[in-house]
Scaffold this active site. Sequence first.
Site, PDB file in Angstrom:
ATOM      1  N   HIS A  50      -4.616  -4.288  -2.217  1.00 46.12           N
ATOM      2  CA  HIS A  50      -5.048  -3.993  -0.802  1.00 46.12           C
ATOM      3  C   HIS A  50      -5.015  -2.262  -0.677  1.00 46.12           C
ATOM      4  O   HIS A  50      -5.234  -1.834   0.186  1.00 46.12           O
ATOM      5  CB  HIS A  50      -4.137  -4.423   0.315  1.00 46.12           C
ATOM      6  CG  HIS A  50      -4.203  -5.946  -0.088  1.00 46.12           C
ATOM      7  ND1 HIS A  50      -2.917  -6.680   0.788  1.00 46.12           N
ATOM      8  CD2 HIS A  50      -5.160  -6.928  -0.284  1.00 46.12           C
ATOM      9  CE1 HIS A  50      -3.199  -8.029   0.485  1.00 46.12           C
ATOM     10  NE2 HIS A  50      -4.399  -8.004  -0.102  1.00 46.12           N
ATOM     11  N   VAL A  59       0.914  -1.241  -0.080  1.00 46.54           N
ATOM     12  CA  VAL A  59      -0.075   0.055  -0.041  1.00 46.54           C
ATOM     13  C   VAL A  59       0.822   1.327   0.030  1.00 46.54           C
ATOM     14  O   VAL A  59       0.296   2.492   0.376  1.00 46.54           O
ATOM     15  CB  VAL A  59      -0.779   0.019   1.037  1.00 46.54           C
ATOM     16  CG1 VAL A  59      -1.922  -1.154   1.113  1.00 46.54           C
ATOM     17  CG2 VAL A  59      -0.317  -0.213   2.346  1.00 46.54           C
TER      18      VAL A  59
END
Length: 283
Positions: free
Chosen positions: A123, A107
């Site tokens: 994600h 991320v």
Amino acid sequence: MLDRRIREQLDRLQQLMAEQPFMVLTGAGISTPSGIPDYRDNQGVRRGRQPMMYQEFLSAPESRRRYWARAMLGWPRVRQAQPNVAHEALASLQSSRQISGLITQNVDTLHDQAGSHDVIELHGSLNRVLCLDCGQRSERDSIQHLMEAQNPYLAGVDAVQAPDGDTLLDPAFEARFQVPHCPHCAGERMKPDVVFFGENVAQVTAAKAMAAVEQAAGLLVVGSSLMAYSAFRLCRVVADQGKPLMAVNLGKTRADDLLDMKIEASCEQLLPLLAQHLSPSSP
């Protein structure tokens, strides 16, 4: 220097990927050289404390206060992290069409910063903040400035960095924390635009990742234990299709029984060599 076995494995990987471009799936192991901690050790065992679960974050204001207090201190280190040679190698491979694309569990946006494009963020991304009340997104930096202005007592507080922008902060610092409100609707339920533990990957993102691996000639896993089911299921589909499933990872993965080959070497050591070998200008 690579030992003989790893050199032989690298040669085999290069030969396979020279025939048709693979999809690449990356995990936390590619970003640890950039100073971002990972969740698991080489045996796939989670380090440290349990991360905050999605239902916990939703259920109570104090949970969101605890999360954002720690995240406010952790964000600057994530924002300042720079891509390393492994990210750059994958960007080079993509630009020369030696890989068909990138899926990442990370991320941190380091693939984008390295020059990769159309990265599938399985994600999500810490660079964005989502309001659960109105559905609008904000830039993380703007929310960070808001939190810093509302919580000056945390200026200069040092906290140990943890995965995904979290920190190990003394609970005594959390009670006074002012949680950010949405700039669009003034709602109090702001969350980073990432998939929490216990939360499902967005259906559109999951479908896009699945289509990408189904269409690829094979899959190369880089720096992931594959303990998250959202990543493991992609490997299982590739294996079920009878296509090559390879990994560059230090330690155990959930898909060890499915892998055609695992190269136990560091990402930043191996990927630049792979990019060099696959370069169109290479002999």
